[in-house]
Scaffold this active site. Structure first.
Site, PDB file in Angstrom:
ATOM      1  N   SER A  16       6.817  -4.985   4.111  1.00 22.70           N
ATOM      2  CA  SER A  16       7.249  -6.173   4.846  1.00 22.70           C
ATOM      3  C   SER A  16       7.020  -7.410   3.985  1.00 22.70           C
ATOM      4  CB  SER A  16       6.476  -6.291   6.160  1.00 22.70           C
ATOM      5  OG  SER A  16       6.753  -5.190   7.003  1.00 22.70           O
ATOM      6  N   THR A  65      -0.346   4.928  12.084  1.00 27.08           N
ATOM      7  CA  THR A  65       0.422   5.470  13.202  1.00 27.08           C
ATOM      8  C   THR A  65      -0.507   5.737  14.382  1.00 27.08           C
ATOM      9  OG1 THR A  65       0.126   7.819  12.687  1.00 27.08           O
ATOM     10  CG2 THR A  65       1.913   6.667  11.524  1.00 27.08           C
ATOM     11  N   ASN A  66       0.053   5.687  15.567  1.00 26.42           N
ATOM     12  CA  ASN A  66      -0.782   5.926  16.751  1.00 26.42           C
ATOM     13  C   ASN A  66      -1.405   7.312  16.713  1.00 26.42           C
ATOM     14  OD1 ASN A  66       0.067   3.415  17.485  1.00 26.42           O
ATOM     15  ND2 ASN A  66       0.917   4.010  19.460  1.00 26.42           N
ATOM     16  N   LEU A 126       0.814  -1.210   0.000  1.00 24.20           N
ATOM     17  CA  LEU A 126       0.000   0.000   0.000  1.00 24.20           C
ATOM     18  C   LEU A 126       0.854   1.270   0.000  1.00 24.20           C
ATOM     19  CD1 LEU A 126      -2.813   1.358   0.251  1.00 24.20           C
ATOM     20  CD2 LEU A 126      -2.606   1.094   2.733  1.00 24.20           C
ATOM     21  N   THR A 127       1.827   1.367   0.905  1.00 27.09           N
ATOM     22  CA  THR A 127       2.586   2.599   1.115  1.00 27.09           C
ATOM     23  C   THR A 127       3.476   2.939  -0.070  1.00 27.09           C
ATOM     24  OG1 THR A 127       2.596   2.183   3.483  1.00 27.09           O
ATOM     25  CG2 THR A 127       4.193   3.763   2.670  1.00 27.09           C
ATOM     26  N   GLU A 128       3.522   4.242  -0.386  1.00 24.95           N
ATOM     27  CA  GLU A 128       4.364   4.753  -1.466  1.00 24.95           C
ATOM     28  C   GLU A 128       5.191   5.933  -0.970  1.00 24.95           C
ATOM     29  OE1 GLU A 128       2.037   5.645  -4.911  1.00 24.95           O
ATOM     30  OE2 GLU A 128       1.127   3.648  -5.005  1.00 24.95           O
ATOM     31  N   GLU A 161       1.042   0.268  10.100  1.00 21.95           N
ATOM     32  CA  GLU A 161      -0.373  -0.149  10.063  1.00 21.95           C
ATOM     33  C   GLU A 161      -1.282   0.868  10.751  1.00 21.95           C
ATOM     34  OE1 GLU A 161      -1.345  -4.218  10.645  1.00 21.95           O
ATOM     35  OE2 GLU A 161       0.650  -4.903  10.071  1.00 21.95           O
TER      36      GLU A 161
END
Length: 623
Positions: free
Chosen positions: A222, A433-434, A187-189, A431
């Site tokens: 991951s 951030t807090n 997902l992340t880019e 997943e």
């Protein structure tokens, strides 16, 4: 590692259509649509908290989700998994070599650890969420790097196939991901971390309509360098209201499709043995049968995958905390200084008590959420988010204090705690951030409360048709205003020692609802940008929910006369008193003038620091 744009989603809902009540220029069309919809109902404890309601359905009594067969299965699975991590896996060597030893990986595949929740007929163990949580807890107690490899594979990597896959997709892919092929969640880019909606990766349907052409790249994935099967999110053009717009779609992508490559493993602060890499897609031909969850539904797919897996992090970190607490307690019981064992000093006892409370709350959250999921509850997303935030914050504190109790010995690599602390740092980031998840809790709760306030206002437009709603709400508010409001009758569900805490919870819920309503009236749609207020509301909600969860769990222990029931009651009483004592100050900070002035002051200071690219002041010597 992946972030989400949960906050942007919540903001769109709030500013677009669910709070026209408090906007000077609210659209009549949006208001009419809201009136037709009516207020959504939910059994979620946290959602109802934002309304000032104390909803017990998903908290009391504490879940008992295991059947006799499921319990027997766990009794057979846990000992060999624990033995494996104690005798085969070497976390120090994994960390030093920045990769998991081959013997460990082979053993994990043989144990079935990569397919814990895949149905048995498709090659997995078919475990429930609660069973999964227990095994993940074992992994978290021994090696978080291995835990990330396992979690990236099944908690998010192929979880979308479990949740949204067609029968054909499940039959084709699930035997493969349980039989030796790794999975990843892409997902992340580079330009989109928490804002997943801004991804640039694109997939365009081929002229013959047979496949999509996928181009783009993902970072910090991951299992990205070893995965054969990936859940990939890309923008796809779709027709909407006569216009072509981009919407995110989820795809199942195989490395064997061609055009898929990955970069070298990232050199990370912690979880070094887990593979993290960039993944590149160049003219990848993805068959249309590999669309997951429907064209344009990618955001929904991503959010459900992440929401569904967050309890697993709480379970793993409960195991981490339990292991660190054991190490600290053993040292405190045997180490002698100034003629006394460390455990005899009041300061050390206080540290151990705090660590035990945080571990107990984390563990209680993990099994509360997994139990609710196994019971078929649908609204557990805020509770799952809270479990992730609380667990990752608490694990850092517990391991840090364990190092402090061990002193210089704790700082040494041989003790293992410094590795655990490095591994833990990522859990507050990936997943979701807090920081993002706290805002997600607050904004989603406010959205829910706002819809009910709209419903009440609509009722006053036609009072004769809505007398029941008007009188029930008016009675509740009047009783609350004079201090006579009563929560649900919890006496049969709560241990006698914890009934004062349960009563305080009911009062806190009423106070919380009034504070939320006041914030809506004050800020209207602008509440989405008041992060100081939102963070305080989220913190108060977390305190109330964690207090309720431990009261429920300890009451269960007392009812069943468990061996450590008295200890559980003391833990719950101590935590509930601490958490509920914080709530008034948090709510006051979200409302009162002095804290808001301080926030404005801090906001200006932060802007100054950003503009100066650092501290604007020089050192006192001027040199």
């Amino acid at each position: 590692m992946n972030g989400t744009n949960l906050v942007k989603c919540a903001k769109r809902c709030l500013s677009g259509r669910l709070l026209p009540l408090y906007s000077v220029q609210g659209s009549r069309g949006a208001a009419a649509a809201a009136e037709r919809r009516g207020a959504r109902q939910s059994d979620s404890f946290v959602l109802n908290l934002f309304r000032g309601r104390f909803e017990t359905a998903q908290v009391f009594p504490y879940p008992e989700p295991l059947s006799d067969d499921q319990r027997q299965t766990l009794q057979e699975l846990v000992p060999p998994v624990e033995k494996f991590f104690e005798e085969v896996n070497d976390p120090a060597k994994n960390d030093a070599n920045a990769q998991i030893e081959e013997a460990t990986l082979s053993g994990l595949w043989e144990l079935g650890a990569f397919g814990l929740q895949v149905p048995g007929e498709l090659g997995g163990l078919g475990l429930s969420n609660t069973q999964y949580a227990r095994l993940v807890e074992v992994v978290g107690a021994h090696d978080l790097g291995v835990g990330i490899t396992l979690g990236a594979h099944q908690s998010i990597g192929f979880k979308g196939i479990l949740l949204f896959g067609t029968a054909e997709q499940k039959a084709h892919y699930l035997p493969r991901v349980t039989g030796g092929e790794y999975a990843a969640f892409c997902l992340t880019e580079p330009s989109s971390g928490s804002d997943a909606g801004s991804i640039k990766t694109r997939a365009v349907l081929s002229p013959d309509g047979d496949h999509f052409i996928l181009n783009g790249s993902k970072i910090w994935i991951s299992n990205g360098g070893i995965a054969e099967i990936m859940t990939v999110f890309a923008q796809t053009p779709i027709e909407k209201d006569g216009k072509t717009v981009d919407k995110v779609t989820a795809f199942i992508v195989e490395r064997s499709f061609g055009g898929v490559s990955s970069g070298p493993p990232e050199n990370k602060m912690g979880i070094k043995c887990s593979n993290t890499a960039e993944v590149y897609f160049e003219d990848v031909r993805v068959p249309t049968r590999c669309v997951l969850g429907g064209i344009g539904n990618g955001f929904k797919v991503a959010m459900n995958i992440l929401n569904n897996g967050r309890f697993g992090m709480a379970a793993a970190l409960a195991g981490t905390q339990r292991a660190a607490l054991r190490q600290a307690a053993e040292h405190a019981a045997t180490r002698t200084q100034f003629g006394k064992r460390l455990a005899e000093f009041g300061g050390v006892r206080e540290k151990l008590a705090d660590m035990a409370m945080l571990q107990y709350v984390t563990e209680s959250l993990a099994y509360m959420v997994s139990g609710n999921m196994d019971a078929g509850c649908q609204d557990y997303h805020l509770e799952a988010a809270i479990s992730k935030v609380f667990a990752s914050d608490s694990a850092w504190k517990v391991v840090d204090e364990a190092i402090q109790i061990l002193g210089g010995m704790g700082y040494m690599k041989a003790t293992g705690l410094e590795r655990v602390l490095r591994d833990l740092r990522i859990f507050r980031i990936f997943e979701g951030t807090n920081d993002i998840l706290r805002l997600f809790v607050a904004l989603t709760g406010i959205q829910f409360a706002g819809s009910h306030l709209q419903e009440l206002q609509r009722a006053f437009k036609n009072p004769t048709a809505h007398l029941g709603l008007i009188f029930s709400e008016a009675g509740r508010r009047a009783a609350g205003a004079v201090g006579l409001a009563r929560g649900p009758e919890l006496a049969p569900l709560v241990a006698p020692a914890l009934r004062p805490a349960a009563a305080e919870l009911g009062r806190a819920a009423l106070h919380f609802g009034r504070c939320v309503e006041g914030a809506l009236l004050k800020y209207g749609r602008g509440i989405v940008d008041e992060q100081f207020v939102l963070n305080r509301l989220a913190a108060a909600a977390m305190d109330a929910y964690t207090a309720a969860v431990v009261v429920a769990r300890a009451s269960r222990a007392a009812r069943l006369a468990l061996p450590a029931a008295e200890h559980e009651l003391r833990l719950a009483e101590a935590w509930a008193e601490r958490a509920l004592a914080r709530a008034p100050a948090l709510l006051a900070a979200a409302r009162d003038a002095a804290p808001l002035r301080q926030h404005a002051r801090l906001a200006r200071l932060g802007a100054d620091v950003a503009a100066a690219a650092g501290q604007p002041t020089r050192n006192p010597l001027g040199l």
